[in-house]
Each structure stands twice: as C-alpha cells, then as structure tokens.
Scaffold this motif. Structure first.
Motif, PDB file in Angstrom:
ATOM      1  N   ALA A 196       5.152  26.745 -18.968  1.00  0.00           N
ATOM      2  CA  ALA A 196       4.312  27.892 -19.325  1.00  0.00           C
ATOM      3  C   ALA A 196       4.246  28.908 -18.201  1.00  0.00           C
ATOM      4  CB  ALA A 196       2.912  27.406 -19.688  1.00  0.00           C
ATOM      5  N   SER A 197       4.385  28.455 -16.959  1.00  0.00           N
ATOM      6  CA  SER A 197       4.337  29.359 -15.806  1.00  0.00           C
ATOM      7  C   SER A 197       5.431  30.418 -15.843  1.00  0.00           C
ATOM      8  CB  SER A 197       4.444  28.561 -14.511  1.00  0.00           C
ATOM      9  OG  SER A 197       5.586  27.716 -14.543  1.00  0.00           O
ATOM     10  N   ALA A 198       6.478  30.196 -16.629  1.00  0.00           N
ATOM     11  CA  ALA A 198       7.557  31.179 -16.734  1.00  0.00           C
ATOM     12  C   ALA A 198       7.045  32.515 -17.253  1.00  0.00           C
ATOM     13  CB  ALA A 198       8.666  30.654 -17.644  1.00  0.00           C
ATOM     14  N   TYR A 199       5.936  32.485 -18.016  1.00  0.00           N
ATOM     15  CA  TYR A 199       5.383  33.732 -18.532  1.00  0.00           C
ATOM     16  C   TYR A 199       4.717  34.568 -17.442  1.00  0.00           C
ATOM     17  CZ  TYR A 199       6.477  32.439 -23.310  1.00  0.00           C
ATOM     18  OH  TYR A 199       7.149  32.127 -24.471  1.00  0.00           O
ATOM     19  N   LEU A 200       4.613  34.029 -16.251  1.00  0.00           N
ATOM     20  CA  LEU A 200       4.127  34.795 -15.108  1.00  0.00           C
ATOM     21  C   LEU A 200       5.283  35.294 -14.251  1.00  0.00           C
ATOM     22  CD1 LEU A 200       1.155  32.491 -14.043  1.00  0.00           C
ATOM     23  CD2 LEU A 200       1.159  34.408 -15.655  1.00  0.00           C
ATOM     24  N   GLY A 201       6.481  34.824 -14.532  1.00  0.00           N
ATOM     25  CA  GLY A 201       7.632  35.170 -13.713  1.00  0.00           C
ATOM     26  C   GLY A 201       8.811  35.635 -14.524  1.00  0.00           C
ATOM     27  N   VAL A 202       9.719  34.724 -14.816  1.00  0.00           N
ATOM     28  CA  VAL A 202      10.986  35.084 -15.449  1.00  0.00           C
ATOM     29  C   VAL A 202      10.802  35.641 -16.854  1.00  0.00           C
ATOM     30  CG1 VAL A 202      11.420  32.757 -16.361  1.00  0.00           C
ATOM     31  CG2 VAL A 202      13.353  34.268 -15.841  1.00  0.00           C
ATOM     32  N   LEU A 203       9.733  35.274 -17.539  1.00  0.00           N
ATOM     33  CA  LEU A 203       9.467  35.805 -18.878  1.00  0.00           C
ATOM     34  C   LEU A 203       8.300  36.785 -18.894  1.00  0.00           C
ATOM     35  CD1 LEU A 203       9.896  32.558 -21.028  1.00  0.00           C
ATOM     36  CD2 LEU A 203      11.440  34.536 -20.949  1.00  0.00           C
ATOM     37  N   GLY A 204       7.842  37.186 -17.718  1.00  0.00           N
ATOM     38  CA  GLY A 204       6.648  38.017 -17.650  1.00  0.00           C
ATOM     39  C   GLY A 204       6.844  39.304 -16.885  1.00  0.00           C
ATOM     40  N   MET A 205       5.732  39.803 -16.364  1.00  0.00           N
ATOM     41  CA  MET A 205       5.709  41.100 -15.698  1.00  0.00           C
ATOM     42  C   MET A 205       6.664  41.155 -14.511  1.00  0.00           C
ATOM     43  SD  MET A 205       2.392  43.129 -14.168  1.00  0.00           S
ATOM     44  CE  MET A 205       2.135  41.966 -12.820  1.00  0.00           C
ATOM     45  N   THR A 206       6.825  40.039 -13.824  1.00  0.00           N
ATOM     46  CA  THR A 206       7.682  40.007 -12.636  1.00  0.00           C
ATOM     47  C   THR A 206       9.117  40.383 -12.974  1.00  0.00           C
ATOM     48  OG1 THR A 206       6.309  38.346 -11.555  1.00  0.00           O
ATOM     49  CG2 THR A 206       8.590  38.506 -10.835  1.00  0.00           C
ATOM     50  N   PHE A 208      15.767  30.384 -12.147  1.00  0.00           N
ATOM     51  CA  PHE A 208      14.578  30.840 -11.434  1.00  0.00           C
ATOM     52  C   PHE A 208      13.956  29.695 -10.659  1.00  0.00           C
ATOM     53  CE2 PHE A 208      13.056  29.262 -15.474  1.00  0.00           C
ATOM     54  CZ  PHE A 208      11.837  28.665 -15.189  1.00  0.00           C
ATOM     55  N   ASP A 209      13.215  30.068  -9.628  1.00  0.00           N
ATOM     56  CA  ASP A 209      12.461  29.121  -8.822  1.00  0.00           C
ATOM     57  C   ASP A 209      10.994  29.512  -8.826  1.00  0.00           C
ATOM     58  OD1 ASP A 209      14.265  27.125  -7.545  1.00  0.00           O
ATOM     59  OD2 ASP A 209      15.271  28.928  -6.812  1.00  0.00           O
ATOM     60  N   GLU A 210      10.155  28.520  -8.598  1.00  0.00           N
ATOM     61  CA  GLU A 210       8.726  28.747  -8.457  1.00  0.00           C
ATOM     62  C   GLU A 210       8.222  27.995  -7.232  1.00  0.00           C
ATOM     63  OE1 GLU A 210       7.339  29.161 -13.136  1.00  0.00           O
ATOM     64  OE2 GLU A 210       7.215  27.206 -12.132  1.00  0.00           O
ATOM     65  N   THR A 211       7.270  28.592  -6.549  1.00  0.00           N
ATOM     66  CA  THR A 211       6.529  27.902  -5.503  1.00  0.00           C
ATOM     67  C   THR A 211       5.129  27.679  -6.057  1.00  0.00           C
ATOM     68  OG1 THR A 211       7.817  28.974  -3.765  1.00  0.00           O
ATOM     69  CG2 THR A 211       5.700  28.005  -3.132  1.00  0.00           C
ATOM     70  N   VAL A 212       4.742  26.408  -6.209  1.00  0.00           N
ATOM     71  CA  VAL A 212       3.508  26.058  -6.907  1.00  0.00           C
ATOM     72  C   VAL A 212       2.481  25.512  -5.918  1.00  0.00           C
ATOM     73  CG1 VAL A 212       2.478  24.671  -8.747  1.00  0.00           C
ATOM     74  CG2 VAL A 212       4.823  25.542  -8.999  1.00  0.00           C
ATOM     75  N   VAL A 213       1.301  26.095  -5.917  1.00  0.00           N
ATOM     76  CA  VAL A 213       0.165  25.614  -5.135  1.00  0.00           C
ATOM     77  C   VAL A 213      -0.848  25.037  -6.112  1.00  0.00           C
ATOM     78  CG1 VAL A 213      -1.745  26.274  -3.627  1.00  0.00           C
ATOM     79  CG2 VAL A 213       0.524  27.273  -3.286  1.00  0.00           C
ATOM     80  N   ASP A 214      -1.316  23.839  -5.860  1.00  0.00           N
ATOM     81  CA  ASP A 214      -2.238  23.176  -6.775  1.00  0.00           C
ATOM     82  C   ASP A 214      -3.695  23.488  -6.448  1.00  0.00           C
ATOM     83  OD1 ASP A 214      -0.780  21.539  -8.746  1.00  0.00           O
ATOM     84  OD2 ASP A 214       0.077  20.583  -6.980  1.00  0.00           O
ATOM     85  N   VAL A 250       2.876  30.714  -7.833  1.00  0.00           N
ATOM     86  CA  VAL A 250       1.837  30.514  -8.843  1.00  0.00           C
ATOM     87  C   VAL A 250       0.875  29.438  -8.361  1.00  0.00           C
ATOM     88  CG1 VAL A 250       3.255  31.220 -10.816  1.00  0.00           C
ATOM     89  CG2 VAL A 250       3.214  28.814 -10.122  1.00  0.00           C
ATOM     90  N   VAL A 251      -0.320  29.482  -8.920  1.00  0.00           N
ATOM     91  CA  VAL A 251      -1.333  28.466  -8.654  1.00  0.00           C
ATOM     92  C   VAL A 251      -1.505  27.639  -9.924  1.00  0.00           C
ATOM     93  CG1 VAL A 251      -3.739  28.010  -8.062  1.00  0.00           C
ATOM     94  CG2 VAL A 251      -2.509  29.917  -6.977  1.00  0.00           C
ATOM     95  N   ARG A 252      -1.327  26.336  -9.804  1.00  0.00           N
ATOM     96  CA  ARG A 252      -1.513  25.466 -10.953  1.00  0.00           C
ATOM     97  C   ARG A 252      -2.980  25.008 -10.980  1.00  0.00           C
ATOM     98  NH1 ARG A 252       3.037  21.419 -11.254  1.00  0.00           N
ATOM     99  NH2 ARG A 252       2.282  20.926  -9.165  1.00  0.00           N
ATOM    100  N   THR A 253      -3.686  25.460 -11.992  1.00  0.00           N
ATOM    101  CA  THR A 253      -5.098  25.117 -12.068  1.00  0.00           C
ATOM    102  C   THR A 253      -5.328  23.772 -12.747  1.00  0.00           C
ATOM    103  OG1 THR A 253      -5.421  26.216 -14.189  1.00  0.00           O
ATOM    104  CG2 THR A 253      -5.694  27.549 -12.192  1.00  0.00           C
TER     105      THR A 253
END
Length: 344
Positions: free
Chosen positions: A123-133, A306-312, A334-337
C-alpha cells in the motif's frame, strides 16, 4: 493492542531556525468522537515524509499554506477504513488522503480516495511509485522539461524518491544517456546497477561541475533539479544550446540560515538559449490518469523498480523526516504506523 478511537498525532510547536529539532514538535493523543454523518475513520498504514514539508514549517507565503503551530501536521498517507458513516466507503477499503502525521484519522469522506489493492505491491506504493512522488517525476520530465527522444538527461538527488523515478522514466521514454548524482558510493552503485542510469557520481567526491563534465562530455539537454545550489551551477555549465531544466526542489538550501549564493554562470541562460522552469505538482493533477495508466503498466512489466526506506512507529515520524533531510533514505521515505485490522 491499539485502540480504534485514540489517535496519536504529531504537531509542530515551534518554527525551526535552520535544522529542525525534536523540541520543535510534540506528540499528542486525541480521543476521536462518534462518527458524524458522511465521515469515515481510517487506520493509517503508512504516512509520507517529504522535503517540501520543511518549507511548510516556516511562516512564509508559498504555494501551500504553512503548518499551523499547535495543530497536527498534514501530508500524504494511505490506510484502511475501519468505520464508515458514508455508503461510498466500506470497512476494509484502502484509501489515500492528506491527513498524515497520525495513526488514526477521522474526517469527512470527501477528503479520501479509494485505491485498488495490487497483487504484490505494498500500500505504501501509493505514497511513492504510484503517488505524488512519481507523478512529480513524470510531469517534471515530460511536461516541464519536454524530454525528447535522444536527449541526455542529468538528475540531481537521483537516488531519492523523485530522482530514481526520473531516471527510469527518462530511459523508458527514449533518452540517449541518463546521468545521476548521489551522496554515497552505495547510492551511486544503485543508480547504475538497479535504476538503469548510464553514469553516476558522488557529489561529495569533488567538483560537481567537473564530475558532470566527465560523465557528459557532449553536454546535457535536460536537467531535473532536486537539489539546487552547486548542482544547478554545474548543470548550467553543461546544458547544451536550447537545454531545458525542470526545477523541482532545492533540498541543499532548505535548512540554511544564510542567504544562498546564486549560480555564478546565469549568463549561460541567455547565451545558450536555456529554459529553466519551476513547478509544483498541485498545478498538474490533470496528468494523473495518463501517469497512472503508464506507471501501472511499467510496474506490471518490471520496467520500473522502486525502493523504500521504512521507519516504524508514528512516534518516530520526526526522526524519519530528519533522516530524509540528511539523505539517509534510498527511494521513498515512509513511516509505517502499523494500522489496525478492520473488524467486519
């Protein structure tokens, strides 16, 4: 187990001078009321931290209003509906919205958009590769800079969320040569080994102007600027006659407390007939359908990676943001809540 009525939120309490610090923020908990008619409640799974947010921490006129002191910060996020008083949204729907920097959000449904769940795509892809970025990369390269087949392209901040998309889209759209800069040997290697750049260099290794000239001995036709400062000066030195630059960001300057010196070769804009054009993505949402169709196809075929750096943890959102500003991310930060499992 997290409560589905208590929201943990991050607020800005001071206007930072220079680099933000932990003291400029606070974490609060908010008890959510019963849903009003037309509202939905969403458990965020991921929230986005982005460079433009640094500008919103200043009380200055810009293309987007500044964050309000003492109020919860906003930004892109993706999550699931866990309660609904709107028939257009079902429990379990995945939605995107701009109510970031919190783990639970409850607002009128008009502020949310349902998005499909794609097999094998987080789902995080919608903040990056599939989103505004990635939309920013797509619009900046194709609409603002007017990429043409056979162009040589230079991308600053190329291992970041936007830059890594720019390089790949340029390659898919027929660029002859794609060059990127990054801030570590590992990122430089990633640009050529994974993202398809033809050449890359570490801007910390010496003169950016000299390194770019060596990587592009015949000059560049397009520059996508995420960094500003010395990178922009180097690009102005290398742009060929009629070259175009899309000015997307200037992260090297965002935390400066001194007035930045401008490039010393601005006369090249005149003598080489260059076009430098700044943009913000909010003015180009009309390109979203075309972008979404092409990007979905590229992802499905494996032509885009694509790559993501995830902070929990939502409580670590500030550290994630500061890490982004320090260049600690590869790809999208991204921050994983964690989100909540919806009760059906």
């Amino acid at each position: 187990m997290a409560s589905n009525t208590v929201s943990t939120q991050i607020q800005l309490v001071n206007r930072p001078v220079g680099w933000p610090t932990d003291a400029d923020f606070r974490t609060v908990t908010v008890d959510l009321p019963e849903l009003a008619a037309g509202q939905i409640r969403v458990a965020n799974e991921f929230i986005s931290v982005d460079p433009y947010m640094r500008g919103r921490m200043n009380d200055v006129k810009s293309y987007i209003p500044p964050f309000v002191l003492g109020e919860t910060m906003t930004g892109a996020a993706v999550g699931r509906v866990i309660a609904s008083a709107n028939e257009a949204f079902a429990i379990g729907d995945v939605v995107t919205h701009q109510y970031g920097w919190r783990d639970l959000v409850q607002e009128d449904a008009a502020g949310f958009r349902v998005v499909p769940e794609l097999p094998g795509v987080p789902a995080s892809a919608y903040l990056g590769v599939l989103g505004m970025t990635a939309l920013t990369a797509y619009v900046g390269l194709l609409e603002i800079a007017g990429l043409k087949e056979g162009d040589t392209v230079f991308v600053s901040g190329a291992a970041g969320a936007v830059g890594s998309m720019v390089g790949q889209i340029a390659r898919l759209k027929g660029a002859k040569r794609v060059i990127g800069s990054a801030g570590s040997p590992e990122k430089v290697a990633l640009l050529t080994s994974k993202y398809g750049f033809d050449a890359a260099f570490n801007y910390k290794d010496g003169s950016i102007t000299d390194q770019l000239a060596a990587a592009a001995p015949d000059g560049i036709d397009v520059y996508f600027d995420n960094v500003g400062g010395e990178h922009l000066e180097a690009a102005l030195a290398s742009l060929n006659d009629g070259g175009r630059a899309a000015l997307c960001g200037a992260i090297s300057l965002y935390n400066s407390t001194d007035a930045p010196a401008g490039p010393n070769n601005l006369s090249n804009i005149v003598t080489r007939g260059l076009t430098l054009r700044g943009f913000t993505i909010g003015n180009y949402w009309a390109h979203l359908p075309a972008f979404s169709a092409e990007m979905a196809a590229w992802l499905d075929s494996g032509e885009i990676v694509f790559d993501e750096t995830v902070v929990d943890g939502v409580e670590n959102s500030v550290e994630a943001f500061l890490g982004l500003m320090r260049g600690e991310n590869t790809g999208k930060m991204v921050v994983r809540t964690g989100g909540l499992i919806p009760t059906l």
